[in-house]
Design an enzyme around this catalytic site. Sequence first.
Site, PDB file in Angstrom:
ATOM      1  N   HIS B 121       0.145 -38.644  18.571  1.00  0.00           N
ATOM      2  CA  HIS B 121       0.312 -37.256  18.996  1.00  0.00           C
ATOM      3  C   HIS B 121       1.682 -36.775  18.505  1.00  0.00           C
ATOM      4  O   HIS B 121       2.606 -37.574  18.391  1.00  0.00           O
ATOM      5  CB  HIS B 121       0.254 -37.247  20.532  1.00  0.00           C
ATOM      6  CG  HIS B 121       0.214 -35.885  21.159  1.00  0.00           C
ATOM      7  ND1 HIS B 121       1.356 -35.145  21.375  1.00  0.00           N
ATOM      8  CD2 HIS B 121      -0.815 -35.153  21.639  1.00  0.00           C
ATOM      9  CE1 HIS B 121       1.018 -34.008  21.964  1.00  0.00           C
ATOM     10  NE2 HIS B 121      -0.292 -33.976  22.136  1.00  0.00           N
ATOM     11  N   ASP B 197       2.866 -44.941  24.425  1.00  0.00           N
ATOM     12  CA  ASP B 197       2.503 -43.606  24.898  1.00  0.00           C
ATOM     13  C   ASP B 197       1.181 -43.740  25.657  1.00  0.00           C
ATOM     14  O   ASP B 197       0.124 -43.895  25.064  1.00  0.00           O
ATOM     15  CB  ASP B 197       2.344 -42.688  23.682  1.00  0.00           C
ATOM     16  CG  ASP B 197       1.828 -41.310  24.067  1.00  0.00           C
ATOM     17  OD1 ASP B 197       1.551 -41.069  25.254  1.00  0.00           O
ATOM     18  OD2 ASP B 197       1.692 -40.473  23.146  1.00  0.00           O
ATOM     19  N   GLN B 200      -2.558 -40.535  27.255  1.00  0.00           N
ATOM     20  CA  GLN B 200      -3.997 -40.357  27.176  1.00  0.00           C
ATOM     21  C   GLN B 200      -4.742 -41.415  27.982  1.00  0.00           C
ATOM     22  O   GLN B 200      -5.799 -41.148  28.554  1.00  0.00           O
ATOM     23  CB  GLN B 200      -4.424 -40.440  25.707  1.00  0.00           C
ATOM     24  CG  GLN B 200      -5.727 -39.800  25.400  1.00  0.00           C
ATOM     25  CD  GLN B 200      -5.862 -38.423  26.023  1.00  0.00           C
ATOM     26  OE1 GLN B 200      -6.728 -38.227  26.871  1.00  0.00           O
ATOM     27  NE2 GLN B 200      -5.021 -37.472  25.640  1.00  0.00           N
ATOM     28  N   LYS B 223      -2.457 -35.370  33.190  1.00  0.00           N
ATOM     29  CA  LYS B 223      -3.616 -36.005  32.547  1.00  0.00           C
ATOM     30  C   LYS B 223      -4.249 -37.064  33.441  1.00  0.00           C
ATOM     31  O   LYS B 223      -5.248 -37.667  33.068  1.00  0.00           O
ATOM     32  CB  LYS B 223      -3.194 -36.651  31.232  1.00  0.00           C
ATOM     33  CG  LYS B 223      -2.554 -35.652  30.302  1.00  0.00           C
ATOM     34  CD  LYS B 223      -2.991 -35.815  28.878  1.00  0.00           C
ATOM     35  CE  LYS B 223      -2.046 -35.013  28.015  1.00  0.00           C
ATOM     36  NZ  LYS B 223      -2.675 -34.389  26.888  1.00  0.00           N
ATOM     37  N   CYS B 363      -2.847 -31.622  18.293  1.00  0.00           N
ATOM     38  CA  CYS B 363      -1.454 -32.068  18.111  1.00  0.00           C
ATOM     39  C   CYS B 363      -1.381 -33.383  17.357  1.00  0.00           C
ATOM     40  O   CYS B 363      -0.537 -34.244  17.651  1.00  0.00           O
ATOM     41  CB  CYS B 363      -0.725 -32.188  19.447  1.00  0.00           C
ATOM     42  SG  CYS B 363      -0.631 -30.634  20.322  1.00  0.00           S
TER      43      CYS B 363
HETATM   44  C1  LIG Z   1      -1.549 -39.238  23.299  1.00  0.00           C
HETATM   45  C2  LIG Z   1      -0.694 -38.167  23.874  1.00  0.00           C
HETATM   46  N1  LIG Z   1       0.646 -38.306  23.891  1.00  0.00           N
HETATM   47  C3  LIG Z   1       1.462 -37.387  24.412  1.00  0.00           C
HETATM   48  C4  LIG Z   1       0.975 -36.239  24.951  1.00  0.00           C
HETATM   49  C5  LIG Z   1       1.944 -35.237  25.500  1.00  0.00           C
HETATM   50  O1  LIG Z   1       1.784 -35.040  26.875  1.00  0.00           O
HETATM   51  P1  LIG Z   1       2.477 -33.785  27.570  1.00  0.00           P
HETATM   52  O2  LIG Z   1       2.046 -32.580  26.819  1.00  0.00           O
HETATM   53  O3  LIG Z   1       1.975 -33.804  28.953  1.00  0.00           O
HETATM   54  O4  LIG Z   1       3.942 -34.021  27.480  1.00  0.00           O
HETATM   55  C6  LIG Z   1      -0.419 -36.031  24.976  1.00  0.00           C
HETATM   56  C7  LIG Z   1      -1.035 -34.817  25.531  1.00  0.00           C
HETATM   57  O5  LIG Z   1      -0.792 -33.695  25.167  1.00  0.00           O
HETATM   58  C8  LIG Z   1      -1.262 -37.015  24.413  1.00  0.00           C
HETATM   59  O6  LIG Z   1      -2.590 -36.865  24.412  1.00  0.00           O
END
Ligand SMILES: Cc1ncc(COP(=O)(O)O)c(C=O)c1O
Lengths: 407, 407, 141, 141
Positions: B121, B197, B200, B223, B363
């Site tokens: 991401h 990370d 997800q 999430k 993203c």
């Molecule tokens: C795999 C992954 N990493 C990071 C993020 C970032 O999360 P957030 O937007 O809640 O900071 C997301 C979701 O947008 C994600 O799906």
Amino acid sequence: MVESLASPWRHDFPQLLENPQLHYLDSAATALKPSAVVEASRRVLSEDYGPIHRGLYPAAERATDAYEAARSTLHRFLGGREDDCLVFTRSATESLNLLAEGWLQSVLVPGDEVWVTTLEHHANYLPWKRVCERVGATLRVVPLNTDQTIDATQFDDLHPRVKLVAITAVSNVLGVALPVSEIAARAHAVGALVVVDAAQAIGHQRIDLATWGCDAVVASAHKMSGPTGIGVLLARRSVLECTEPLLVGGGMVDLATAEQPVWAALPSKLEAGSPNLVGAVAMAAAADYLSDAGIDRVESHVAALTHSASEALAQLRGVSVLALDAPERDHGIVSFNLDGVHPHDVGQIAGELGVAVRAGHHCCQPLMQALGVDATVRASFALYNDDTDVDALVSAVENVIDVFGVR
Amino acid sequence: MVESLASPWRHDFPQLLENPQLHYLDSAATALKPSAVVEASRRVLSEDYGPIHRGLYPAAERATDAYEAARSTLHRFLGGREDDCLVFTRSATESLNLLAEGWLQSVLVPGDEVWVTTLEHHANYLPWKRVCERVGATLRVVPLNTDQTIDATQFDDLHPRVKLVAITAVSNVLGVALPVSEIAARAHAVGALVVVDAAQAIGHQRIDLATWGCDAVVASAHKMSGPTGIGVLLARRSVLECTEPLLVGGGMVDLATAEQPVWAALPSKLEAGSPNLVGAVAMAAAADYLSDAGIDRVESHVAALTHSASEALAQLRGVSVLALDAPERDHGIVSFNLDGVHPHDVGQIAGELGVAVRAGHHCCQPLMQALGVDATVRASFALYNDDTDVDALVSAVENVIDVFGVR
Amino acid sequence: MMDKGLYREVLLDHFRNPRNKGSLEEGMQRERGSNPRCGDDIEVGVVQVESRIEQIRFHGRGCSVCIASASMMTEACEGAPSDSAISLCNHVESWVGSREGGTVPHPGVEALDGARAHAARHTCILLSWRALCRLLTADAA
Amino acid sequence: MMDKGLYREVLLDHFRNPRNKGSLEEGMQRERGSNPRCGDDIEVGVVQVESRIEQIRFHGRGCSVCIASASMMTEACEGAPSDSAISLCNHVESWVGSREGGTVPHPGVEALDGARAHAARHTCILLSWRALCRLLTADAA
Ligand SMILES: Cc1ncc(COP(=O)(O)O)c(C=O)c1O
Ligand SMILES: Cc1ncc(COP(=O)(O)O)c(C=O)c1O
């Protein structure tokens, strides 16, 4: 003629209804929430929830609309102009750090100056200090004058090397207000930008960026009876255009694969990550609540309480109220000390008597140093307080005087 | 034998009860909230609210206790070890930026490397990229292998110049899981740190920092059916000890007046500003909810739904499901494309039919580039979904096929 | 259902059989519009003669809304005085931005009414119009 | 009310008439404990003879809990073998940290029971004990 100190808003606050014996005088730390905010938060969590931006189905579109409507509400609430842009952050603290790291850092050159005042909160001091040191610029701390305030003439020596003046609208320790417009006029005359920390003022007086003629204002929701974990930065678009994002990630980039990523347009560029829908909606509900209450009515209610408490405390044996003779001082806060008794002890005994006050340096160590104290006791007022709270405060301090045998 | 795809948890989600016709398949963007979270949030806002840290009266002490209890709950939920420390941030995005700016920046020297994968991401890509560029280090993007996954052998060439390996636990586009422990073992063998990370993965599988043997994990509350605007960074204390704060201000400094300010001990050092009490409590409520549901049961329910949807979609005319033949692929997400129809059109028509799916690059522009597409349609599943959602998805896509006359 | 919605027949027809779509000819004035967020990427080409749009074409890729809108644009603008085309672009911009109500800027774009209700599609609709507007305005300056 | 609470007479007495408080003598081993957050600042001095605490004093400023705790500490430790004093410091640390329950580490500190219930006061209570512990441990090492 005695002014009524009853609060027409008290019954809107469930935590006070549930705890009639609680005298909550710590709103300068964080304010209690009205049902309207609780309900707005419940509704968005359980009925109108959805992701924001680029969603193609109704729940996502509604969520996006609600988020953007919250942005407009707060823009208006803070007196934003058309060429201002409102960015949601996690707090006033983040807003100030964003400006420091993202904007100031890139405009300062060695030898430049940034001016703050002695009564700034650490949040409006440390971010600038860190950047100044990194760049080799000077952070000048405008001293308190003799009546423990700051006045506009102290900014008469501003000069063109000063790039930024960062001041609080209201001191979170002394409850004095700064002459923001006058300071801003002097700053602009030498080409410096003006950032106003409205974290403390926002709960009980009108914030009006346009009238103040300042370039940016920051605030947190929790001090205006909104939720925790969200704040705003409202600033001139031209400033934000040249502000580098503090956080990079999803939502703030148009083209991530390029050698030099292409950031999104404002405000998205400065809002990396999934937006805080619940926080934004509940913060806007707090703004609506205050607008409905009438911010001017709130201001005079809070001023009357503050005044009454200061006068009564000042009569007590061994009590010294800070900035007692300052003009512009009744902005919701009274700080005092008691001869020979540590503020912690005052705070603790008051707490045991149901009076919630704060004791400490209130994140204002430079001010403590200037005042020559380690800490103060601080009682702070909000729209839900009334004369019973003032009475309880006074009798709690009398009790401390008794227990410690203050002479 | 047909496995039941009914959800025993669906009735806990008020938004679904209110909208029986809503097929919410966008949980990978953000998940709906169970009553337990809504209620926890209501309670802390309206009954148990108070300021955190150094409060000397009961409401402040209760608030502090609740905040610290939330920290412990999440520490446990994420499999933190005794020498790990949990920091509350605004999001997974902030957690990653904090590590990048605060830690990586100070350990990298020119010529060092940071490894990420093609399916990260933007939040697990841009922060590292920015720091690598600033320092003159190399960001290496491990490519997808032929079955559109990443496997541990692709990390066989790690070498001592690699200081960090940052990988997602589950791809938010392909739904494939990475072999985190195996990658971590290889990274540690050359002395690199491993950041996972879990943004997800967190909603529907066990996150276990200890078992994974990694050095840090990040996630966002929203999430995992928690509130918006809060996330966590759980990392080895030794790493956080040498992490410079991203934000400076109140609460994170012991001595602000010193030439060199003295930061507070962990975790306060990395939590500048008034803590997000409401967010922390509600996030912990989400963790408790998932623990009570049984995270392993949730995982298999979600896997069964994902599997069923992928199989059904793959049968449709013109549909290509991504990573269809990958092992470890049923982690709540199916991405697909439809011949000659832009994902936006698929998403929009599905949306009009009550099926909430996402269309876009999610993203993950580097991944889109690697897959040779601009965007995908993504359906994602959570514990509250059931077979009616799968059926609705399939028939919505059939409808799109009709409207656009896909052959 | 689809009849009242975004995907009316007219829109789908413009998407399936876009008017004036194809490679741009040598000598055309060109302007590109691209939205990396969704991969829409379009180029508009015009030939102006005496401040009139003598010829207009586009090529590129995008979702149905993006392609149909570009197609409608070429029909609406072909033969029009350049300054009327600029006005039309601006009118379309504001009509789309308002999401509902207002007068339809041109009969040929009425079928975009369903799409403009959705804020997420505004960039898709406006990509080609903004490109044309930039092209004509730059030229007039 | 005050009788059951934090401010029992015993504690207030130690605050009003702190034992062994005053300037430290030449030749004492010293260790400072300070908490800039609330301005508490204390220095502990001891004279050890044959691994016993022959003499112990403190000076400085702080809230009632901080001063009373330091005063109680000097009474509890004077004359004690240094290693027992280290154990006592550790016991006080854990007793305070647990906020309630557990055995009182020493009869002389029982009056701190009301204060340890309040997490915000833990630093106040422990400031002097931690200084003493550092001093004795460093010395033993
Ligand atoms: C795999 C992954 N990493 C990071 C993020 C970032 O999360 P957030 O937007 O809640 O900071 C997301 C979701 O947008 C994600 O799906
Ligand atoms: C004057 C002032 N500025 C800034 C802040 C920082 O606000 P927050 O902690 O919500 O970021 C506060 C409150 O703590 C304050 O009183």
